[in-house]
Motif scaffolding. Sequence first.
Motif, PDB file in Angstrom:
ATOM      1  N   LYS A 215       0.817  -1.217   0.000  1.00 58.15           N
ATOM      2  CA  LYS A 215       0.000   0.000   0.000  1.00 58.15           C
ATOM      3  C   LYS A 215       0.853   1.271   0.000  1.00 58.15           C
ATOM      4  N   ASN A 216       2.102   1.146   0.450  1.00 62.74           N
ATOM      5  CA  ASN A 216       3.011   2.289   0.460  1.00 62.74           C
ATOM      6  C   ASN A 216       3.819   2.337  -0.838  1.00 62.74           C
ATOM      7  N   LYS A 217       4.533   3.444  -1.030  1.00 60.28           N
ATOM      8  CA  LYS A 217       5.456   3.552  -2.166  1.00 60.28           C
ATOM      9  C   LYS A 217       6.797   2.985  -1.709  1.00 60.28           C
ATOM     10  N   SER A 243       7.939  12.386   2.535  1.00 64.10           N
ATOM     11  CA  SER A 243       6.564  11.909   2.615  1.00 64.10           C
ATOM     12  C   SER A 243       6.475  10.621   3.432  1.00 64.10           C
ATOM     13  N   PRO A 244       5.496  10.529   4.331  1.00 64.42           N
ATOM     14  CA  PRO A 244       5.362   9.333   5.184  1.00 64.42           C
ATOM     15  C   PRO A 244       4.898   8.090   4.421  1.00 64.42           C
ATOM     16  N   GLU A 245       4.439   8.235   3.190  1.00 68.16           N
ATOM     17  CA  GLU A 245       3.940   7.076   2.453  1.00 68.16           C
ATOM     18  C   GLU A 245       5.075   6.285   1.776  1.00 68.16           C
ATOM     19  N   TYR A 246       6.305   6.792   1.843  1.00 67.02           N
ATOM     20  CA  TYR A 246       7.431   6.106   1.211  1.00 67.02           C
ATOM     21  C   TYR A 246       8.094   5.141   2.191  1.00 67.02           C
ATOM     22  N   ARG A 247       8.624   4.043   1.637  1.00 64.90           N
ATOM     23  CA  ARG A 247       9.361   3.049   2.402  1.00 64.90           C
ATOM     24  C   ARG A 247      10.625   2.665   1.640  1.00 64.90           C
ATOM     25  N   ARG A 269      10.740   4.436   8.482  1.00 61.13           N
ATOM     26  CA  ARG A 269      10.291   4.041   7.142  1.00 61.13           C
ATOM     27  C   ARG A 269      11.285   3.094   6.463  1.00 61.13           C
ATOM     28  N   THR A 289       7.309  -0.969  -5.211  1.00 62.85           N
ATOM     29  CA  THR A 289       6.912  -0.043  -6.262  1.00 62.85           C
ATOM     30  C   THR A 289       7.997   0.087  -7.307  1.00 62.85           C
ATOM     31  N   CYS A 355       7.600   6.953  -8.750  1.00 58.63           N
ATOM     32  CA  CYS A 355       6.575   6.457  -7.829  1.00 58.63           C
ATOM     33  C   CYS A 355       5.256   7.200  -7.976  1.00 58.63           C
ATOM     34  N   ASN A 356       5.280   8.418  -8.517  1.00 55.01           N
ATOM     35  CA  ASN A 356       4.054   9.196  -8.705  1.00 55.01           C
ATOM     36  C   ASN A 356       3.425   8.991 -10.078  1.00 55.01           C
TER      37      ASN A 356
END
Length: 393
Positions: A215-217, A243-247, A269, A289, A355-356
């Motif tokens: 679910k994350n990038k 960004s907190p959505e990146y790993r 992360r 990703t 990733c975007n």
Amino acid sequence: MNILFLSQYYPGNLSEQCFKISKIGLNWASHNLNTAIIRGFNANDIKPRIINIPPMGSFPAFAKSTVVPGYSNGNVTSLPYHNIAYFKRLEIRRKTLAAIRKWDGQNKGEKVILLYNFNFSHIIPQLKKEFPTIKIILLVTDLPEYIDTNRTLLTRINDIISPQTRNKLCLDGVDGYILLAQAMTERLPMKGKPWLLMEGIYNDETSPEHVEKDKNKVIMYTGNLGERYGIRTLLEAFTHITSPEYRLWIRGNGGLEHLVCQYAEKDSRIKIIGKKNRTELMRLQQAATVMVNPVLEDEEFTPYFFPSKTLEYMASGTPTLMSRLRCLPKEYDEHLFYFNDNSARGIAQRIMEICNMPENVLADFGRQASSFIIENKSPQKQIQRVIQFIEEL
């Protein structure tokens, strides 16, 4: 024609046994290439005799046991050995030569020995002395001066002393080369001997079921954590992504493990992946990703190696981002994302750009890259070229 392959992989149940013994994980890069070579021979209706030495870090630093077990099945014999630094070289040499003598005595007609990389080069003079009519082919994956592995002090001293001697003396007995990068011809004592540019082969022995994307990038790296492989730059690049959505997922061993741990302690992360078998790693690659190979083209060694893990990355169906290395043929260009700027900030920016992208665009790009590898770099097709090369020697 009788072909003997001196290999370095984990056949049969040895993969599980060695996995339990090893403290740092196994050499999957060597396993994948060796397995692909064997599968390629089989796919072309040729069964070479295989004498195998499974690669394993020495006891006690890198292994829990003083013994690497043996294995035998059909045309494959994996030799057991006592896994103590330096001394294991003597035992491996003795057992390998004994196995070759036995093979020679059991077979008539033309014979060829294919050696995997420089791990076996020290026995070439003895082979030529005892078996002058046998053709010897050396498959070169890395030049000895650029091999970067976890080694003991004795091994490091030996490697400092021996590369030039090995090249001048041991390689005189080589009849032909199979190379992963064309620039290797600039550093090897070719002396007009025939050679084949193979690049890499994708090991298609395992195809895990489809795995859903995380679910994350997720940016993922699997491989050696040595200084020269760009790990420091990758870690710094990730600090520029807020960004907190990146790993960032990292799996590997090497000199910068401590640095990876330091970054992971500061940034939740960043995830350090523990010891995994090949199937588990492939599932994680599918869930990511983007796969990143942070080796930069300005490193001294990059012209002389082919990044075999790139084939595995691409075959996973996850888009791969890397530097435009000199060793990569142009046919790869439309199936890889490249860095626009090799600085940490530039790499971070490129990661975010990719990733975007729309999910369907990334999925389609990954599928096309996977198809390219599976269709064009399969064991059957690549070893078909090797067989032709051997027949023409």
